[in-house]
Design an enzyme around this catalytic site. Structure first.
Site, PDB file in Angstrom:
ATOM      1  N   ARG A 138      -3.775  -0.327  -5.201  1.00 22.63           N
ATOM      2  CA  ARG A 138      -4.535   0.743  -5.841  1.00 22.63           C
ATOM      3  C   ARG A 138      -3.690   2.001  -5.807  1.00 22.63           C
ATOM      4  O   ARG A 138      -3.388   2.531  -4.730  1.00 22.63           O
ATOM      5  CB  ARG A 138      -5.854   0.972  -5.099  1.00 22.63           C
ATOM      6  CG  ARG A 138      -6.811   1.900  -5.850  1.00 22.63           C
ATOM      7  CD  ARG A 138      -8.047   2.183  -5.034  1.00 22.63           C
ATOM      8  NE  ARG A 138      -7.778   3.143  -3.963  1.00 22.63           N
ATOM      9  CZ  ARG A 138      -8.675   3.522  -3.066  1.00 22.63           C
ATOM     10  NH1 ARG A 138      -9.878   3.003  -3.067  1.00 22.63           N
ATOM     11  NH2 ARG A 138      -8.352   4.415  -2.117  1.00 22.63           N
ATOM     12  N   GLU A 168       0.488  -5.116  22.840  1.00 17.43           N
ATOM     13  CA  GLU A 168       0.737  -3.704  23.123  1.00 17.43           C
ATOM     14  C   GLU A 168      -0.275  -3.152  24.128  1.00 17.43           C
ATOM     15  O   GLU A 168      -1.469  -3.418  23.995  1.00 17.43           O
ATOM     16  CB  GLU A 168       0.652  -2.946  21.802  1.00 17.43           C
ATOM     17  CG  GLU A 168       1.180  -1.548  21.827  1.00 17.43           C
ATOM     18  CD  GLU A 168       1.315  -0.949  20.432  1.00 17.43           C
ATOM     19  OE1 GLU A 168       0.970   0.236  20.285  1.00 17.43           O
ATOM     20  OE2 GLU A 168       1.747  -1.646  19.504  1.00 17.43           O
ATOM     21  N   ARG A 171       1.126  -3.753  12.346  1.00 20.08           N
ATOM     22  CA  ARG A 171       0.379  -4.025  13.558  1.00 20.08           C
ATOM     23  C   ARG A 171       1.048  -5.180  14.281  1.00 20.08           C
ATOM     24  O   ARG A 171       1.593  -6.095  13.660  1.00 20.08           O
ATOM     25  CB  ARG A 171      -1.083  -4.370  13.244  1.00 20.08           C
ATOM     26  CG  ARG A 171      -1.963  -3.154  13.009  1.00 20.08           C
ATOM     27  CD  ARG A 171      -2.163  -2.347  14.296  1.00 20.08           C
ATOM     28  NE  ARG A 171      -3.080  -1.227  14.113  1.00 20.08           N
ATOM     29  CZ  ARG A 171      -2.703   0.008  13.878  1.00 20.08           C
ATOM     30  NH1 ARG A 171      -1.409   0.278  13.764  1.00 20.08           N
ATOM     31  NH2 ARG A 171      -3.599   0.978  13.752  1.00 20.08           N
ATOM     32  N   GLY A 185       0.833  -1.195   0.000  1.00 16.71           N
ATOM     33  CA  GLY A 185       0.000   0.000   0.000  1.00 16.71           C
ATOM     34  C   GLY A 185       0.868   1.244   0.000  1.00 16.71           C
ATOM     35  O   GLY A 185       2.059   1.201  -0.307  1.00 16.71           O
ATOM     36  N   ARG A 186       0.288   2.371   0.389  1.00 16.93           N
ATOM     37  CA  ARG A 186       1.011   3.643   0.315  1.00 16.93           C
ATOM     38  C   ARG A 186       2.280   3.633   1.163  1.00 16.93           C
ATOM     39  O   ARG A 186       3.331   4.118   0.734  1.00 16.93           O
ATOM     40  CB  ARG A 186       0.101   4.796   0.760  1.00 16.93           C
ATOM     41  CG  ARG A 186      -0.894   5.238  -0.302  1.00 16.93           C
ATOM     42  CD  ARG A 186      -1.768   6.362   0.220  1.00 16.93           C
ATOM     43  NE  ARG A 186      -2.632   6.890  -0.836  1.00 16.93           N
ATOM     44  CZ  ARG A 186      -2.341   7.939  -1.588  1.00 16.93           C
ATOM     45  NH1 ARG A 186      -1.195   8.571  -1.397  1.00 16.93           N
ATOM     46  NH2 ARG A 186      -3.178   8.364  -2.516  1.00 16.93           N
ATOM     47  N   ILE A 187       2.197   3.086   2.384  1.00 17.09           N
ATOM     48  CA  ILE A 187       3.369   3.097   3.254  1.00 17.09           C
ATOM     49  C   ILE A 187       4.439   2.156   2.713  1.00 17.09           C
ATOM     50  O   ILE A 187       5.623   2.508   2.651  1.00 17.09           O
ATOM     51  CB  ILE A 187       2.988   2.736   4.701  1.00 17.09           C
ATOM     52  CG1 ILE A 187       2.019   3.780   5.262  1.00 17.09           C
ATOM     53  CG2 ILE A 187       4.234   2.645   5.576  1.00 17.09           C
ATOM     54  CD1 ILE A 187       1.433   3.409   6.618  1.00 17.09           C
ATOM     55  N   THR A 199       6.374  -2.212  11.344  1.00 14.79           N
ATOM     56  CA  THR A 199       5.722  -0.947  11.702  1.00 14.79           C
ATOM     57  C   THR A 199       4.242  -1.018  11.355  1.00 14.79           C
ATOM     58  O   THR A 199       3.568   0.006  11.281  1.00 14.79           O
ATOM     59  CB  THR A 199       6.361   0.241  10.960  1.00 14.79           C
ATOM     60  OG1 THR A 199       6.309  -0.005   9.546  1.00 14.79           O
ATOM     61  CG2 THR A 199       7.798   0.458  11.391  1.00 14.79           C
ATOM     62  N   GLY A 219       5.545   5.341  14.887  1.00 11.58           N
ATOM     63  CA  GLY A 219       5.446   5.450  13.431  1.00 11.58           C
ATOM     64  C   GLY A 219       4.935   6.784  12.927  1.00 11.58           C
ATOM     65  O   GLY A 219       5.523   7.390  12.030  1.00 11.58           O
ATOM     66  N   HIS A 278       5.873   2.555  19.523  1.00  7.85           N
ATOM     67  CA  HIS A 278       4.829   2.899  18.553  1.00  7.85           C
ATOM     68  C   HIS A 278       4.938   4.372  18.116  1.00  7.85           C
ATOM     69  O   HIS A 278       4.030   5.178  18.301  1.00  7.85           O
ATOM     70  CB  HIS A 278       3.435   2.628  19.120  1.00  7.85           C
ATOM     71  CG  HIS A 278       2.401   2.390  18.065  1.00  7.85           C
ATOM     72  ND1 HIS A 278       1.360   1.509  18.208  1.00  7.85           N
ATOM     73  CD2 HIS A 278       2.253   2.911  16.819  1.00  7.85           C
ATOM     74  CE1 HIS A 278       0.615   1.501  17.122  1.00  7.85           C
ATOM     75  NE2 HIS A 278       1.144   2.360  16.254  1.00  7.85           N
TER      76      HIS A 278
END
Length: 330
Positions: free
Chosen positions: A188, A278, A249, A161-163, A247, A298, A296
């Site tokens: 996408r 977590e 889940r 995806g984007r990340i 990074t 990110g 956490h």
């Protein structure tokens, strides 16, 4: 905002950047969690009875039983964050509650932390800093604390995806890494600027990616299918010199299996920003020098956390106006 909007009760479950809280307070009858301590399940059930809208985040575990609360007043859960695996979505829908999230705005900062973890693990930077702070450093030695260069290495990205694509671009452009990626579906790509490097190669299977990668970086969503995606069997496919970075889940990685793989030197190290239980972290991970652990961080910049809060507020505003929020989940 109209007078009706000003009387709308909005509960914000965790402390937000000052600009976000000011904007919420200016628009609505706002109630903030000034203690900044995660709400208990009982408190969350009470919030559903008292609030029209709840601005929530990943630390709020919206289990199915919470939505069995009687006299639910809440109509919208506006999540500050992309992932919504902490919300029992079907239970929320049955209770008549709409859920939104904040995609896109976390991309660059989260990608930066993934790159930082790759650097820290491969170059042993966390270990080196601890060594110096302990007073043990005696000066430069040609063979002391040798790490591995990123240049020319293969970075395997799970989830494109984007990340994931942002990490691919940085790793390729800044460090000359070869990009190998795997995802069950074609990504996408709405904007060509968010595509990965042209030379990136798609792995047909996760198994192929793990076997060929020097570093594996996880960027897949948390779903029932990805829970414990990295387990004893999949970790065993990685080369002994390879590193794992997460990074995404926490429950994508089976931490007990990761501990065993690290202890038995089946992989070289790991860099983690998220955890299976977590905020609890498996104790054995804390004692391992080849592991880098972040709390956490990110999306933890002033700019991004403010943008996330404002994006959530924009979803609230749209809903209150009777419009379809731009970031509906599901």
């Amino acid at each position: 905002m109209s007078a009706d909007s000003r009387s709308l009760r909005v509960v914000v479950t965790r402390k937000m950047p000052e600009a976000v809280e000011a904007a919420v307070a200016a628009r609505y009858d706002a109630l903030f969690n000034r203690t900044d301590i995660a709400l208990t399940a009982e408190q969350m059930a009470q919030v559903l009875q008292q609030a029209d809208v709840v601005i929530t985040t990943v630390t709020d575990k919206w289990h199915p039983g919470i939505f069995d609360t009687t006299s639910i007043r809440t109509k919208l859960l506006a999540n500050v964050g992309v992932g919504v695996n902490h919300i029992a979505l079907e239970s929320a829908r049955r209770a008549g509650i709409t859920v939104t999230n904040t995609p896109d705005v976390v991309t660059d900062d989260t990608a930066d932390v993934a790159i930082a973890l790759i650097l820290m693990t491969m170059r042993r930077l966390g270990e080196g800093e601890r060594h110096l702070r302990s007073g043990a450093w005696s000066g430069l030695r040609p063979t002391f604390m040798l790490g591995r260069t990123l240049r020319g290495k293969t970075l395997g990205i799970v989830g494109y995806g984007r990340i994931g694509r942002a990490v691919a671009r940085i790793a390729h452009e800044a460090f000359g890494m070869h990009i190998l990626w795997h995802a069950p579906r074609d990504p996408r790509i709405d904007d060509p600027a968010t595509a990965g490097p042209a030379s990136a190669e798609r792995a047909a299977t996760l198994e192929e990616l793990l076997q060929r990668s020097d570093v594996v970086s996880l960027h897949c969503p948390a779903t029932p299918e990805t829970r414990h995606l990295m387990n004893a069997e999949t970790l065993a496919l990685m080369p002994p010199h390879a590193y794992l970075v997460n990074t995404a889940r926490g429950d994508v990685v089976h931490e007990a299996a990761l501990v065993t793989a690290l202890k038995e030197q089946r992989i070289a190290g790991a860099g983690l920003d998220v955890y299976e239980f977590e905020p609890s972290v498996t104790a054995e991970l804390k004692d391992m020098e080849q592991v880098v652990l972040l709390p956490h961080l990110g999306s933890a910049t002033i700019e991004t956390r403010t943008n996330m809060g404002m994006r959530a507020l924009a979803n609230v505003d749209a809903y209150v106006r009777g419009e379809r929020p731009g970031d509906l989940v599901g």
